[in-house]
Design an enzyme around this catalytic site. Structure first.
Site: not given
Length: 293
Positions: A17, A146
């Site tokens: 990410k 996240d």
């Protein structure tokens, strides 16, 4: 409730990410920071495989497996399995999950969160038990701030404390080079070192970037508000950024997340050669390259 499982093994890439832009726009009374961020998932990541087994088992391999310290019950992958079974109302799946850990641990590119999200996706297909989107989002959030954004590894805009998600823009075909100096940096310490927490959000973003120059032009209006604080705590980040900025084939260099991984955007055809050049100059750094999406 017992469950049916597919007998064949499945393998998926748990993509890194990367925050192309990360604006810190405020802080809640409970201490959580508010953000406005464009997140992408390049074709670089850990490898996660699932197959039928006699009991739930997690195997760790790969160059960064030894860095996954702590009790097994604290591993996000095993937590994801147990949480999924509880939410779906099924028995704990008897599966072996093999994680090939290729991404550095605690490096600002969401490796652990992506591993957990990938586990949830694999479990849905493997058990043929599917949760509603809102249920899966809520479940992912219990595993970490996240994890929800990593459920759908495509460009997304994160707002709030990270759980307010919306589709990001279509991106041009281009490459990305990720570089980590193999030096750890504490996320809480980075936030503590920030001078301002009430920064402006990102400018209005188009629905599509036709070319790499148009994407870079927009990103140059953006920032990573954690970058200066991280550099003050970890000078190696500054060295990585200097190397990336000096590379003429890289169009934009910036830190991702709270560091210490930095990225460079470039023409897709140049990405592998840039990786080779950097590896030759800095054999002690972790360096990877691939398509941006």
């Amino acid at each position: 409730m017992a469950l049916a499982t597919k007998s064949s093994s499945r393998v998926e890439l748990a993509r890194a990410k990367v925050n192309l832009a990360l604006h810190i726009t405020g802080q809640q009374p409970d201490g959580y920071h508010l953000l406005d961020s464009l997140v992408v998932f390049p074709q670089i990541g850990d490898r996660l495989a699932i197959e039928t087994a006699g009991e739930l088992e997690l195997r760790l391999e790969g160059p960064f497996a030894r860095d996954l310290t702590g009790p097994a019950e604290d591993n996000l992958i095993l937590k994801a399995v147990q949480s999924f079974a509880g939410k779906a109302g099924i028995d704990i799946p008897q599966v072996c999950l093999t994680l090939t850990k290729r991404l550095p641990v605690a490096s600002g590119i969401g490796g652990g969160s992506s591993d957990a999200a990938t586990t949830l996706r694999l479990l849905e297909d493997f058990t043929e038990t599917y949760l509603a989107d809102d249920e899966m989002h809520a479940l992912a959030l219990t595993l970490g701030a996240d994890v929800p954004v990593c459920l759908f590894p495509e460009p997304q805009i994160m707002r709030g404390i990270g759980g307010d998600l919306s589709p990001g823009p279509d991106l041009p075909a281009c490459g990305i080079v990720l570089v980590n100096p193999r030096v750890g940096v504490s996320t809480p310490d980075v936030f503590k070192a920030m001078e301002r927490r009430d920064n402006a959000p990102m400018d209005l973003m188009p629905e599509k970037f036709e070319t790499l120059p148009s994407l870079v032009a927009y990103l140059e209006t953006c920032r990573n508000d954690l970058q200066d604080a991280a550099r003050s705590l970890c000078p190696e980040i500054g060295q990585v950024l200097s190397e990336l900025e000096a590379e003429t084939r890289i169009d934009l260099a910036r830190m991702s997340g709270s560091g210490a991984t930095c990225f460079g955007l470039c023409d897709l055809k140049a990405a592998m050669e840039i990786e080779r050049t950097l590896r030759a100059a800095h054999p002690d750094w972790w360096i990877a390259s691939g398509p941006l999406s």
